[in-house]
Design a protein around this motif. Structure first.
Motif, PDB file in Angstrom:
ATOM      1  N   ALA A   1      -3.937  -1.407   4.778  1.00 16.15           N
ATOM      2  CA  ALA A   1      -3.359  -1.522   6.216  1.00 16.15           C
ATOM      3  C   ALA A   1      -3.152  -2.109   6.965  1.00 16.15           C
ATOM      4  CB  ALA A   1      -4.687   0.392   6.806  1.00 16.15           C
TER       5      ALA A   1
ATOM      6  N   ASP B   1      -3.527   4.196  -5.838  1.00 15.61           N
ATOM      7  CA  ASP B   1      -3.203   4.460  -5.037  1.00 15.61           C
ATOM      8  C   ASP B   1      -5.087   4.317  -4.643  1.00 15.61           C
ATOM      9  OD1 ASP B   1      -1.466   5.803  -6.212  1.00 15.61           O
ATOM     10  OD2 ASP B   1      -2.799   7.727  -7.378  1.00 15.61           O
ATOM     11  N   ALA B   2      -6.621   3.750  -5.199  1.00 14.14           N
ATOM     12  CA  ALA B   2      -7.094   3.474  -4.165  1.00 14.14           C
ATOM     13  C   ALA B   2      -7.069   2.456  -3.267  1.00 14.14           C
ATOM     14  CB  ALA B   2      -8.335   2.936  -5.054  1.00 14.14           C
ATOM     15  N   TRP B   3      -5.981   1.511  -3.583  1.00 15.75           N
ATOM     16  CA  TRP B   3      -5.937   0.268  -2.633  1.00 15.75           C
ATOM     17  C   TRP B   3      -4.501   0.947  -1.872  1.00 15.75           C
ATOM     18  CZ3 TRP B   3      -0.865  -1.733  -2.996  1.00 15.75           C
ATOM     19  CH2 TRP B   3      -0.968  -2.934  -1.756  1.00 15.75           C
ATOM     20  N   VAL B   4      -3.800   1.642  -2.083  1.00 13.39           N
ATOM     21  CA  VAL B   4      -2.888   1.956  -0.772  1.00 13.39           C
ATOM     22  C   VAL B   4      -4.222   2.545  -0.042  1.00 13.39           C
ATOM     23  CG1 VAL B   4      -1.206   3.572  -0.914  1.00 13.39           C
ATOM     24  CG2 VAL B   4      -1.248   2.269  -2.157  1.00 13.39           C
ATOM     25  N   ALA B   5      -4.809   3.609  -0.372  1.00 14.07           N
ATOM     26  CA  ALA B   5      -5.803   4.706   0.368  1.00 14.07           C
ATOM     27  C   ALA B   5      -7.030   3.452   1.441  1.00 14.07           C
ATOM     28  CB  ALA B   5      -6.212   5.037   0.132  1.00 14.07           C
ATOM     29  N   SER B   6      -6.697   1.966   1.235  1.00 11.46           N
ATOM     30  CA  SER B   6      -7.823   1.630   1.529  1.00 11.46           C
ATOM     31  C   SER B   6      -7.249   0.322   2.723  1.00 11.46           C
ATOM     32  CB  SER B   6      -8.111   0.039   0.548  1.00 11.46           C
ATOM     33  OG  SER B   6      -7.059  -0.892   0.531  1.00 11.46           O
TER      34      SER B   6
END
Length: 107
Positions: free
Chosen positions: A73, A64-69
């Protein structure tokens, strides 16, 4: 317990080589990302046009942290944004999530 995320990407029949080329150009992009354990791009061999992007993560929180990084993007930018990025090849995509429930230590 580690988790597996699979992105099933359907591409036009003549676009598989380009998909593989684009992934090869970004090889190692996730190396060093907290919780990232590995990556594979699986090419269909049975006439299908759906490729699988398989990633393994330490846990859901690191994924989840990677997806939000910002890194996520940048790597998943949509084409035609005036920055020269190529258009996405996929005509459909869906993410599948799994927890590792067993297996072998051999890769």
């Amino acid at each position: 317990m580690s988790i597996v995320k699979m992105n099933a990407i359907t591409v036009p029949a003549d676009s598989g080589d380009e998909l593989a080329r684009r992934f090869a150009a970004r090889a190692g992009a996730l190396d060093g990302v907290d919780g990232f354990l590995g990556f594979e791009l699986l090419q269909p061999t049975d006439g299908r046009t759906t490729w699988l992007v398989v990633t393994r993560w330490l846990d859901e929180a690191t994924y989840d942290a990677w997806v939000a990084s910002a890194s996520f993007a940048a790597g998943h930018g949509r084409g035609d944004d005036g920055e020269g990025r190529p258009r996405p090849l996929g005509v459909a995509s869906e993410v599948w999530s799994f927890a590792v429930a067993g297996g072998s230590s051999e890769a």
